[in-house]
Every structure is written in structure tokens, then in C-alpha cells.
Design an enzyme around this catalytic site. Structure first.
Site, short mmCIF file in Angstrom:
data_model
loop_
_atom_site.label_atom_id
_atom_site.label_comp_id
_atom_site.label_asym_id
_atom_site.label_seq_id
_atom_site.Cartn_x
_atom_site.Cartn_y
_atom_site.Cartn_z
N ARG A 36 0.83 -1.21 0.00
CA ARG A 36 0.00 0.00 0.00
C ARG A 36 0.86 1.25 0.00
NH1 ARG A 36 -2.67 -0.24 6.07
NH2 ARG A 36 -0.74 -0.21 7.27
N GLU A 38 3.88 3.03 -1.77
CA GLU A 38 4.66 2.92 -3.01
C GLU A 38 6.16 3.05 -2.76
OE1 GLU A 38 4.70 4.34 -7.64
OE2 GLU A 38 3.26 5.25 -6.26
N ASN A 88 -1.15 -12.21 2.04
CA ASN A 88 -0.24 -12.09 3.16
C ASN A 88 -0.48 -10.84 4.00
OD1 ASN A 88 2.49 -12.48 4.62
ND2 ASN A 88 2.74 -10.48 3.64
N TYR A 192 -6.90 -10.33 16.77
CA TYR A 192 -6.04 -11.04 15.82
C TYR A 192 -6.48 -12.50 15.67
CZ TYR A 192 -1.78 -12.43 13.35
OH TYR A 192 -0.90 -12.90 12.41
N LYS A 196 -7.87 -14.34 12.21
CA LYS A 196 -7.23 -15.49 11.57
C LYS A 196 -8.14 -16.72 11.57
CE LYS A 196 -3.45 -13.50 10.29
NZ LYS A 196 -3.15 -13.30 8.85
#
Length: 274
Positions: A36, A38, A88, A192, A196
Site C-alpha cells: 500500500r 509505493e 499475506n 487477531y 485469523k
């Protein structure tokens, strides 16, 4: 003949960077390092070019519909499709075992809800024998959840996307109700863990949908190990290079018949719902 294409999200550093490196070394096709940011993404590309590798870069913010849609349009116009997709991108504030509702929502937007954007815009570009690898965690095993109603629901063979969304929403409602409700749902780092677990469950739902559609696409999730990265404040048992082993196995070596599974860092299949 169209060039094969591999895409890795959140790949400017850590585990994603190492997965890109491994793909550049072994994948016969174009490898897209996406990020995200650059500037950081381009620096990562330059670092790999110094090693004699040749990844391509494209900006991609997985939390933005517009960004994902732009990337999909780019791939569609420049390539025939996507052969390997490694989801990822993820975040975790290691300093906050119990976070606020706002922080939990931000984490879930990145770690889970982004996959809905990916599936909407990038899944239609998957080639018929494509491989999708979702980076999960040992915290993505079902046993991390403490609420019995969701243990009973998520284990179902006919689990639906709507039920996964209800699970995530139920957690967010708990997060609104304060620290005790948050902890009672999944303990420390509950946001988290929920992200997941939801990602893992979504893996299995998406796999079943591809089978129903008659497509030979494999969708698997993987626990890469406790990897030393910036996200884990340098704590962990594995280097990012070691952590990339199982994701690269799924991307390059695993039999195409391996579908809808949870793969451990040593490349063996485990029962997600134990």
C-alpha cells in the site's frame, strides 16, 4: 502463450518479502510485489533487484475497494489471469493484548474483510488451476475461540459466508462492550485470533465454492510459524526466510489435489478444528 502471474499482498517487508524472493527464484512467470506504500514497495523491489531478481511492483491497499479494483483492472489488461495469489497482508499491534473497538475494527478490516474485496475483484481472474494461499497463524486454529456457540457453528460442514460474517460481527459487538467481553470471546489478542480464525474458515468456504463451480483451483491456509518481523517486535522462532517455506511449498510444490486444508509451518496438514 500468456505469462504466468504470481501476486503477493503486503510484501514490502518481512514474510511477504521473503515469499516474493522465493517466487522470483523458482516461479516461471511474472511476480508482483504489492504494497500500500509505493515508496517502501519500490525500495523492496530494488533490494531484490540487487540480488539479481526481477519482481514487478504495483501499489495495492487491500482495505480499499478502489485500490483492489484498480489492481484487478491492471492485471486483466496486462495478463491473462492470476496463477498464484498469496494473501499475506496483515497487521497486529503486539503492544495491545486487549485493544479498543476502533483498533479491533481496523485490524479486522486488514486481516479479514480485505479478503472479501480480494475475492470479489481478483478471484474472477484466477486461472483454472490457480493456487490461493492465505497466511493464517496458530492463532487461527478454532481452539482459540472461547464461545461455544461459535465453536459449534464454525465446525459445520455446511458453514456459510454469512455465518462467518456473523461470527466476526459478534466479536466486534463484544469489543464495544469493553475489555472483559473482549477477553471472554478469545482472550488476549482476541481481535487477531478472530481475524485469523475467520480467514481460515473463509478458506474452506471458498474452496468448496470453487469445487461446486467445477474449477481446479486450490485454496489453502498456512501457519508459517512464529516469525521474527517488525509486526512481532522482533520476537519469534523463525526468520522470515524460514517462515516463507510452507507458503512457497503451497505455491510451487504441493500437489494440486491439496485443497481446503490448514498447513503447518513444516508443510504437513493439520486439523484446524482440533
Amino acid at each position: 502463450m500468456e505469462t504466468k502471474v504470481a501476486v503477493v499482498t503486503g510484501a514490502n517487508r518481512g514474510l511477504g518479502f521473503e515469499i516474493v524472493k522465493g517466487l522470483c527464484q523458482k516461479f516461471n512467470g511474472a511476480v508482483y510485489l504489492t504494497s500500500r506504500d509505493e515508496e517502501r514497495g519500490q525500495k523492496a523491489v530494488r533490494d531484490l533487484e540487487e540480488l539479481g531478481l526481477h519482481p514487478l511492483f504495483h501499489i495495492l491497499d487491500v482495505t480499499s475497494d478502489e485500490s483492489v479494483e484498480k489492481f484487478a483492472s491492471f492485471i486483466k489488461s496486462h495478463h491473462g489471469g492470476i496463477d498464484v495469489l498469496v494473501n499475506n497482508a496483515g497487521i497486529l499491534d503486539f503492544d495491545k493484548p486487549i485493544s479498543s473497538y476502533e483498533d479491533a475494527k481496523k485490524l479486522l478490516d486488514t486481516n479479514f474483510y480485505s479478503l472479501l474485496k480480494i475475492s470479489e475483484h481478483l478471484y474472477p481472474l484466477l486461472t483454472n488451476s490457480a493456487r490461493v494461499i492465505n497466511i493464517s497463524s496458530d492463532w487461527g486454529l478454532l481452539s482459540n475461540i472461547r464461545k461455544q456457540i461459535w465453536l459449534d457453528t464454525l465446525i459445520k460442514d455446511n458453514l456459510t459466508l454469512d455465518e462467518i460474517l456473523q461470527f466476526v460481527n459478534d466479536f466486534l459487538q463484544a469489543a464495544k462492550n469493553g475489555r472483559n467481553a473482549f477477553g471472554a470471546f478469545a482472550g488476549n489478542y482476541g481481535d487477531y485470533k478472530v481475524s485469523k480464525v475467520a480467514l481460515s474458515a473463509l478458506t474452506f468456504v471458498h474452496q468448496k465454492e470453487f469445487v461446486r463451480l467445477g474449477k481446479d483451483i486450490s485454496v489453502n491456509c498456512v501457519h508459517p510459524g512464529f516469525v521474527k518481523t517488525d509486526m512481532t517486535k522482533g520476537m519469534g522462532n523463525f526468520t522470515p526466510e524460514r517462515g516463507a517455506r510452507a507458503p512457497l511449498y503451497l505455491a510451487l510444490e504441493a500437489p494440486q489435489t491439496l485443497k481446503g486444508t490448514f498447513i503447518w509451518h513444516d508443510c504437513h496438514k493439520v486439523n484446524w478444528d482440533d
